[in-house]
Scaffold this motif. Structure first.
Motif, mmCIF file in Angstrom:
data_model
loop_
_atom_site.group_PDB
_atom_site.id
_atom_site.type_symbol
_atom_site.label_atom_id
_atom_site.label_comp_id
_atom_site.label_asym_id
_atom_site.label_seq_id
_atom_site.Cartn_x
_atom_site.Cartn_y
_atom_site.Cartn_z
ATOM 1 N N LEU A 21 0.824 -1.190 0.000
ATOM 2 C CA LEU A 21 0.000 0.000 0.000
ATOM 3 C C LEU A 21 0.870 1.256 0.000
ATOM 4 N N VAL A 22 1.935 1.256 0.782
ATOM 5 C CA VAL A 22 2.850 2.404 0.824
ATOM 6 C C VAL A 22 3.465 2.633 -0.555
ATOM 7 N N HIS A 59 9.539 1.519 6.431
ATOM 8 C CA HIS A 59 9.252 1.576 4.992
ATOM 9 C C HIS A 59 8.574 2.907 4.642
ATOM 10 N N ILE A 60 7.673 3.343 5.495
ATOM 11 C CA ILE A 60 6.999 4.627 5.266
ATOM 12 C C ILE A 60 8.015 5.766 5.343
ATOM 13 N N ARG A 61 8.876 5.738 6.344
ATOM 14 C CA ARG A 61 9.903 6.791 6.460
ATOM 15 C C ARG A 61 10.765 6.857 5.196
ATOM 16 N N ARG A 62 11.185 5.693 4.704
ATOM 17 C CA ARG A 62 12.029 5.647 3.510
ATOM 18 C C ARG A 62 11.287 6.112 2.254
ATOM 19 N N GLY A 64 9.494 8.674 1.891
ATOM 20 C CA GLY A 64 9.509 10.128 1.757
ATOM 21 C C GLY A 64 8.139 10.772 1.867
ATOM 22 N N ILE A 65 7.089 9.981 2.033
ATOM 23 C CA ILE A 65 5.740 10.524 2.186
ATOM 24 C C ILE A 65 5.591 11.034 3.624
ATOM 25 N N PRO A 66 5.097 12.251 3.814
ATOM 26 C CA PRO A 66 4.838 12.720 5.177
ATOM 27 C C PRO A 66 3.895 11.749 5.897
ATOM 28 N N PHE A 67 4.120 11.563 7.188
ATOM 29 C CA PHE A 67 3.374 10.529 7.914
ATOM 30 C C PHE A 67 3.034 10.962 9.330
ATOM 31 N N THR A 68 2.064 10.249 9.882
ATOM 32 C CA THR A 68 1.725 10.311 11.299
ATOM 33 C C THR A 68 1.552 8.878 11.758
ATOM 34 N N PHE A 69 2.217 8.510 12.848
ATOM 35 C CA PHE A 69 2.056 7.181 13.428
ATOM 36 C C PHE A 69 1.278 7.317 14.725
ATOM 37 N N LEU A 70 0.174 6.595 14.813
ATOM 38 C CA LEU A 70 -0.610 6.509 16.045
ATOM 39 C C LEU A 70 -0.253 5.184 16.694
ATOM 40 N N ARG A 71 0.151 5.206 17.966
ATOM 41 C CA ARG A 71 0.672 3.988 18.598
ATOM 42 C C ARG A 71 -0.069 3.583 19.872
#
Length: 116
Positions: A21-22, A59-62, A64-71
């Motif tokens: 998906l990423v 994988h998301i960090r690599r 380059g897409i801006p992200f938010t992680f909810l943990r």
């Protein structure tokens, strides 16, 4: 599509599906990924859930897409499983020991508005 909320039910293929998906989001120029992850997410963690969430976060960090992680590691709605003990004793018990617990109400996640 500008933003993606990434939540896939746990299965043996969950890490592969989320990575795919990423990759598709990257090809589609998605502007933000919000991933429902887990407290303690780390590729080197002992627990398999923390490991796969950590791998997908990397994988998301690599990407380059801006992200938010909810943990979160517990949803408020799950406390309903303890309703009889809560109502009769005013308490509930869990096998967390001295471990950390992050609790979130799923309605709060749904109510979040992301700025453009």
């Amino acid at each position: 599509m500008e933003r993606v909320f990434l939540l896939i039910p746990s299965s043996p293929e969950v890490e592969k599906l989320q990575r795919s998906l990423v990759d598709a989001a990257k090809r589609s120029n998605v502007r933000q990924i919000v991933k429902l992850s887990q407290l303690g997410a780390d590729e080197r963690a002992e627990g398999r859930f923390q490991r796969y969430h950590g791998a997908v976060e990397s994988h998301i960090r690599r990407s380059g897409i801006p992200f938010t992680f909810l943990r979160p590691n517990l949803f408020m709605q799950s406390l309903l499983n303890f309703r009889s003990t809560i109502s009769s004793k005013g308490e509930f018990y869990g096998l967390a020991g001295s471990g950390k617990v992050s609790i979130v109400d799923v309605r709060d996640i749904a109510a979040v508005r992301f700025e453009r």
